[in-house]
Motif scaffolding. Structure first.
Motif, PDB file in Angstrom:
ATOM      1  N   SER A 317      -0.584  11.574  -5.079  1.00  0.00           N
ATOM      2  CA  SER A 317      -0.708  10.120  -5.242  1.00  0.00           C
ATOM      3  C   SER A 317      -0.604   9.681  -6.693  1.00  0.00           C
ATOM      4  N   MET A 318      -0.762  10.623  -7.641  1.00  0.00           N
ATOM      5  CA  MET A 318      -0.769  10.273  -9.058  1.00  0.00           C
ATOM      6  C   MET A 318       0.595  10.481  -9.727  1.00  0.00           C
ATOM      7  N   ARG A 319       1.592  10.863  -8.977  1.00  0.00           N
ATOM      8  CA  ARG A 319       2.906  11.105  -9.576  1.00  0.00           C
ATOM      9  C   ARG A 319       3.538   9.822 -10.097  1.00  0.00           C
ATOM     10  N   ARG A 320       3.290   8.733  -9.405  1.00  0.00           N
ATOM     11  CA  ARG A 320       3.904   7.457  -9.781  1.00  0.00           C
ATOM     12  C   ARG A 320       2.922   6.335  -9.498  1.00  0.00           C
ATOM     13  N   PHE A 321       2.923   5.329 -10.373  1.00  0.00           N
ATOM     14  CA  PHE A 321       1.965   4.235 -10.225  1.00  0.00           C
ATOM     15  C   PHE A 321       2.162   3.520  -8.902  1.00  0.00           C
ATOM     16  N   ASN A 322       1.038   3.225  -8.260  1.00  0.00           N
ATOM     17  CA  ASN A 322       1.045   2.488  -7.001  1.00  0.00           C
ATOM     18  C   ASN A 322      -0.212   1.644  -6.940  1.00  0.00           C
ATOM     19  N   VAL A 323      -0.160   0.547  -6.208  1.00  0.00           N
ATOM     20  CA  VAL A 323      -1.323  -0.332  -6.107  1.00  0.00           C
ATOM     21  C   VAL A 323      -2.498   0.393  -5.472  1.00  0.00           C
ATOM     22  N   ALA A 324      -2.241   1.491  -4.760  1.00  0.00           N
ATOM     23  CA  ALA A 324      -3.332   2.276  -4.166  1.00  0.00           C
ATOM     24  C   ALA A 324      -4.250   2.868  -5.226  1.00  0.00           C
ATOM     25  N   TRP A 325      -3.781   2.956  -6.473  1.00  0.00           N
ATOM     26  CA  TRP A 325      -4.636   3.465  -7.554  1.00  0.00           C
ATOM     27  C   TRP A 325      -5.888   2.608  -7.735  1.00  0.00           C
ATOM     28  N   TRP A 326      -5.801   1.333  -7.368  1.00  0.00           N
ATOM     29  CA  TRP A 326      -6.960   0.447  -7.516  1.00  0.00           C
ATOM     30  C   TRP A 326      -8.108   0.875  -6.611  1.00  0.00           C
ATOM     31  N   ALA A 327      -7.846   1.762  -5.665  1.00  0.00           N
ATOM     32  CA  ALA A 327      -8.919   2.260  -4.801  1.00  0.00           C
ATOM     33  C   ALA A 327      -9.919   3.109  -5.567  1.00  0.00           C
TER      34      ALA A 327
END
Length: 398
Positions: A317-327
């Motif tokens: 999940s950390m390979r590319r920025f995604n809005v899921a990072w806000w979790a």
């Protein structure tokens, strides 16, 4: 010649009139052309804006409310740190000396973000109702429908204005407006778990299911602050009982968790967010960070440590920025918030060191996510969004 001379002035005058008419006609034509060009450009701009808006709405979903949820948690954290306390530590003394303007700016930013996201989702409900219905029927998407109401409750609790302080009529009215949808969603989700239907808990349970629990617990905390202990206990009982059921189910790692895409692995942080919020809600109900609150805090601390010790779980999940990072942000914030209450109760050096550590992590993660989001605005609505991909598959009907 005389005739010509007589005619010339007439002709000349006529020519002048004709020239004036021609000039006026040219001006009119030019003005008409300019107006037509402006109208055409306006139509083109409006069409492009509508096309862009439709593109945004097509990819937008309730998962984007993670952003306002995280900001709302940060606002509540800083209001707690700046509020009245029995803690006499140097950190709390320094925080009390800060000017209230930064907090007001942070709350305003959180409110603006949440209002903007809410407007976008309302527009999506109007123009893409089938997608919203699919999200409501999906095992993952339906859980994010709790997040807008949780965010509103967080903003309500952290409001810097006296007019909407606890135990005021506006606070009471807004609490009902924001808490009732949570209970309605409870009836929909919890009801299908033990009644007839195809959605058994063992097949649909996933880490995002804990958002329903968090919604009840945040509602209980907000109710306790205005003195409504019965409503607070009611919502707390709904949340904590179903959390125990979910916790046992998720611990068994049944088929529901297997449906979660790798890019959504940050939602595993919700494992320790639920007990952290539960400890805060119980503290609001009883008025003391007692043994039960401490037990829930220790559980959340253990789950946090367990996840941090397994970084490979989040590698994909950390390979590319995604809005899921806000979790990542909200669980860390409520854990830090619980640690402040624990440090205030225990008054020990280890407790204060733990509080400072968790506060630092929470603030750094929130600042980092804000920076990544501002620098990667083009990646906020990707074509490979995990929830959008999930919604393309028809959910199982009840």
């Amino acid at each position: 010649m005389a005739t010509l001379i007589n005619i010339l002035p007439i002709t000349t005058q006529g020519s002048q009139s004709e020239i004036e008419i021609v000039v006026e006609a040219s001006t009119s034509v030019t003005t008409f052309t300019n107006n037509h060009t402006q109208q055409t450009l306006s139509i083109i701009i409006v069409n492009r804006m509508l096309k862009s808006l439709k593109s945004i709405l097509a990819k937008f979903h309730a998962g984007y409310f993670r952003i306002s949820l995280s900001l709302g948690g940060q606002v509540l954290l800083w209001k707690t740190l700046n509020g009245p306390t029995k803690d006499t530590s140097v950190l709390r003394h320094v925080l009390h000396m800060l000017h209230p303007t930064p907090f007001l700016v942070l709350w305003s930013c959180a409110l603006f973000t949440h209002v903007l996201l809410s407007i976008l989702y309302l527009l999506k409900c109007l123009f893409y109702f089938k997608t919203v219905k699919a999200e409501f029927l999906h095992d993952v998407g339906v859980n994010y429908l709790f997040v807008p109401w949780i965010s509103w409750l967080l903003l309500l609790q952290s409001a810097p204005f006296i007019i909407i302080a606890p135990k005021t009529i506006p606070y009471l009215v807004l609490w009902w407006v924001f808490a009732v949808p949570v209970v309605v969603l409870d009836v929909k989700i919890y009801g299908q778990w033990f009644t007839k239907g195809k959605k058994f808990l063992s097949t649909v349970a996933n880490p995002t299911s804990q958002l329903s629990v968090i919604g009840n617990l945040i509602g209980a905390q907000a109710a306790a602050q205005m003195g409504w202990k019965e409503c607070a206990v009611f919502l707390f009982s709904l949340g904590i009982v179903h959390y125990l059921v979910l916790f046992v189910t998720l611990y068994q790692r049944l088929s529901g968790a297997a449906h979660l895409p790798g890019m959504l692995r940050p939602v595993f942080f919700l494992y320790f967010a639920a007990p952290s919020v539960a400890s805060l809600a119980w503290e609001s109900i009883t008025g003391d960070f007692d043994i039960a609150s401490k037990m829930l805090f220790f559980l959340s601390l253990f789950l946090f440590t367990s996840l941090v010790c397994r970084p490979t779980l989040f590698k994909r999940s950390m390979r590319r920025f995604n809005v899921a990072w806000w979790a990542y942000s909200f669980p860390l914030t409520v854990l830090a918030l619980a640690s402040t209450e624990y440090a205030q109760e225990v008054k020990g050096s280890i407790a204060h060191i733990l509080m400072i550590l968790l506060l630092g992590i929470s603030v750094l993660v929130s600042i980092g996510l804000t920076g990544f989001t501002l620098l990667n605005t083009k990646m906020l609505l990707p074509d490979n969004d995990p929830i959008a991909i999930l919604l393309n598959h028809p959910p199982r009907q009840v």
